[in-house]
Structures are given as structure tokens and as C-alpha cells.
Design a protein around this motif. Structure first.
Motif, short mmCIF file in Angstrom:
data_model
loop_
_atom_site.label_atom_id
_atom_site.label_comp_id
_atom_site.label_asym_id
_atom_site.label_seq_id
_atom_site.Cartn_x
_atom_site.Cartn_y
_atom_site.Cartn_z
N ASP A 111 0.83 -1.21 0.00
CA ASP A 111 0.00 0.00 0.00
C ASP A 111 0.86 1.26 0.00
OD1 ASP A 111 -2.23 -1.56 0.02
OD2 ASP A 111 -2.63 -1.36 2.16
N GLN A 112 1.86 1.31 0.88
CA GLN A 112 2.75 2.47 0.94
C GLN A 112 3.53 2.64 -0.36
OE1 GLN A 112 5.02 1.45 4.50
NE2 GLN A 112 3.97 3.05 5.65
N LEU A 113 3.97 1.53 -0.93
CA LEU A 113 4.74 1.57 -2.16
C LEU A 113 3.91 2.10 -3.32
CD1 LEU A 113 7.28 0.96 -3.77
CD2 LEU A 113 6.55 -1.43 -3.91
N LEU A 114 2.70 1.57 -3.47
CA LEU A 114 1.83 2.02 -4.56
C LEU A 114 1.43 3.48 -4.38
CD1 LEU A 114 -0.45 -1.13 -4.95
CD2 LEU A 114 1.33 -0.35 -6.51
N ALA A 115 1.21 3.90 -3.13
CA ALA A 115 0.87 5.29 -2.87
C ALA A 115 2.02 6.22 -3.23
CB ALA A 115 0.48 5.48 -1.40
N ALA A 116 3.24 5.83 -2.85
CA ALA A 116 4.42 6.65 -3.18
C ALA A 116 4.61 6.74 -4.68
CB ALA A 116 5.66 6.05 -2.51
N GLY A 117 4.45 5.61 -5.36
CA GLY A 117 4.58 5.61 -6.82
C GLY A 117 3.53 6.48 -7.48
N ALA A 118 2.28 6.41 -7.00
CA ALA A 118 1.21 7.22 -7.57
C ALA A 118 1.46 8.71 -7.37
CB ALA A 118 -0.13 6.82 -6.94
N ILE A 208 10.51 8.42 -17.56
CA ILE A 208 10.19 8.53 -16.13
C ILE A 208 9.01 7.64 -15.79
CG2 ILE A 208 9.26 10.09 -14.38
CD1 ILE A 208 10.94 12.32 -15.61
N SER A 209 7.98 7.69 -16.62
CA SER A 209 6.79 6.90 -16.35
C SER A 209 7.06 5.41 -16.42
CB SER A 209 5.68 7.28 -17.35
OG SER A 209 4.47 6.64 -17.02
N VAL A 210 7.85 5.00 -17.41
CA VAL A 210 8.21 3.57 -17.52
C VAL A 210 8.95 3.12 -16.27
CG1 VAL A 210 9.69 1.94 -18.74
CG2 VAL A 210 8.23 3.47 -20.03
N ALA A 211 9.90 3.94 -15.82
CA ALA A 211 10.70 3.58 -14.64
C ALA A 211 9.82 3.49 -13.39
CB ALA A 211 11.81 4.61 -14.42
N VAL A 212 8.95 4.48 -13.19
CA VAL A 212 8.12 4.50 -11.99
C VAL A 212 7.12 3.35 -12.01
CG1 VAL A 212 6.36 5.79 -10.73
CG2 VAL A 212 8.37 6.97 -11.61
N LEU A 213 6.35 3.25 -13.09
CA LEU A 213 5.31 2.23 -13.13
C LEU A 213 5.90 0.82 -13.15
CD1 LEU A 213 2.74 3.80 -15.63
CD2 LEU A 213 2.68 3.80 -13.16
N GLY A 214 6.93 0.61 -13.96
CA GLY A 214 7.52 -0.71 -14.06
C GLY A 214 8.11 -1.19 -12.75
N LEU A 215 8.94 -0.36 -12.13
CA LEU A 215 9.61 -0.76 -10.90
C LEU A 215 8.65 -0.84 -9.72
CD1 LEU A 215 12.96 1.23 -11.19
CD2 LEU A 215 12.62 -1.22 -11.46
N VAL A 216 7.71 0.11 -9.64
CA VAL A 216 6.76 0.10 -8.52
C VAL A 216 5.88 -1.14 -8.58
CG1 VAL A 216 4.70 1.23 -7.58
CG2 VAL A 216 6.72 2.58 -8.09
N VAL A 217 5.34 -1.44 -9.75
CA VAL A 217 4.47 -2.61 -9.88
C VAL A 217 5.26 -3.89 -9.59
CG1 VAL A 217 3.12 -3.99 -11.50
CG2 VAL A 217 2.86 -1.51 -11.47
#
Length: 225
Positions: A111-118, A208-217
Motif C-alpha cells: 500500500d505504501q509503495l503504490l501510494a508513493a509511486g502514484a 520517467i513513467s516507464v521507470a516509476v510504473l515498471g519498478l513500482v508494480v
């Protein structure tokens, strides 16, 4: 001469685009900055919102589509503020990636990880939307006065005037949509970048979006597993 009058007056009908979407976008960036995890901040919580207040004050004090002697100065200040916001969101992205690789409080739960990524992802979308809106074709005031013959960003309505009202001008919502699609499709969709600054900006935003979404997911799946 009378036959030319509609072509001159039509663009001015689009001159006073609403300030509300832009103001809401600035407020959204400020809110996302405040709630960003400490591990992804460059400065204390209050610093960046204090800088963003300058852009908000400019928008409230003067309509961005108004032409006048102060328009160029206010646009230059706005670009500087948005540039700082972009730099901050880029650093936040780097810090998020570092946390994902080496671990931290933000990775303790999915939850914290997905929130930070969002939060980081959303900040990038709004910041790039403001950047495109300020830079394209000289800014809102310049676009309201006249569109250049050569385009920076080519919208469908500009490529095929038959599908748009006479004198159509891109507004902030069009740039917000551009920023959103660049962050989800990772490539141009309906708006084509035609000049180097637009291509570089959209390329950086997509990376940036690829890095954030890919790594966070990927990390969230690992945490859940």
C-alpha cells in the motif's frame, strides 16, 4: 477586406481560456508535494509549495491569455517555477528508484509503495502538462494572439481543421491529456511532437513513467508475494 475579418476575429474568441483548470493543476502539484514521503523530498515539506505559490499568484493576478507588457516577464517567471517543479519531480523519481532498489520505509508494504509511486507519477503528469502549456507556440497569450505557421506540437484539430471550430486553440486540458497519454502509452498518441524540445520532453516523460510504473508494480508484486 470584409471577407478577411472573420479569419482575424475568430482566433480572439478563443483568447480567454479558463484559468480554473491551470489553477487546479497547480494546487494538485502542491498537494502531491506535501504528501510525498520524506525519503523522496529534496527540501523540507514547505519549500516547494512556497515556490509554487508564486505561479498560483501569477495565475490569479493576471489572465494567462492576456497580452501586455508584463506578459513576457510573468511567463518567464512561470517557466522558471515549473522548471523547478520538474527538477524536483525528476529527483523524486530518482529517489523512488533508489528506495525500490535498496529498500526503505516506502517499501515496507504494498500500500505504501503504490501510494508513493502514484504520488511521484501524478506529480510528473501535472508538471509536464504545465510545461507543455507554457512552452507550446509561445504560451497562452501568444497562442491567443496568433498561431505560428510551423507548430511545436501538432494536435489533430490543427492537422485537420475541418474537425474543429474556426480559430481553434489548444487549452490546458489538451496539454493535460497529452501529458497523461505520454505517461501511459509511453509514446505519442494523437499529438505529434515536431520540434526538438517537444520530442525530448515527451521522451523524458515517457522514460520517467516507464521507470516509476515498471519498478513500482514489480516491487509491489514482490512485497505481496
Amino acid at each position: 477586406m470584409s471577407g478577411d475579418e472573420p479569419a482575424v476575429s475568430a482566433p480572439r474568441a478563443w483568447s480567454l481560456e479558463s484559468r480554473l483548470p491551470v489553477i487546479l493543476a497547480v494546487l494538485a502539484v502542491m498537494a502531491l508535494t506535501v504528501v510525498r514521503p520524506p525519503e523522496m523530498r529534496v527540501a523540507p515539506r514547505w519549500v516547494l509549495p512556497a515556490i509554487e505559490v508564486v505561479l498560483l499568484a501569477i495565475l490569479l493576478a493576471r489572465h494567462p491569455a492576456r497580452i501586455g507588457p508584463r506578459a513576457a516577464l510573468l511567463r518567464a517567471i512561470s517557466i522558471c517555477v515549473v522548471g523547478i517543479v520538474l527538477a524536483d519531480t525528476f529527483v523524486a523519481t530518482v529517489r523512488l528508484i533508489d528506495v525500490l532498489i535498496h529498500g526503505g520505509k516506502a517499501t515496507e508494504s504494498a500500500d505504501q509503495l503504490l501510494a508513493a509511486g502514484a504520488i511521484v507519477w501524478g506529480s510528473n503528469v501535472f508538471a509536464f502538462a504545465l510545461f507543455y502549456w507554457l512552452i507550446d507556440a509561445g504560451g497562452a497569450a501568444a497562442r491567443a494572439d496568433h498561431m505560428p505557421r510551423t507548430l511545436d506540437l501538432a494536435f489533430p484539430q490543427q492537422l485537420d481543421p475541418e474537425i474543429a471550430p474556426a480559430g481553434w486553440r489548444p487549452r490546458f486540458v489538451d496539454y493535460l491529456y497529452l501529458a497523461l497519454t505520454a505517461s501511459t502509452a509511453f509514446s505519442p498518441t494523437d499529438v505529434m511532437p515536431l520540434v526538438p524540445w517537444a520530442k525530448v520532453s515527451m521522451g523524458i516523460q515517457s522514460l520517467i513513467s516507464v521507470a516509476v510504473l515498471g519498478l513500482v508494480v514489480a516491487r509491489a508484486v514482490n512485497v505481496l508475494g
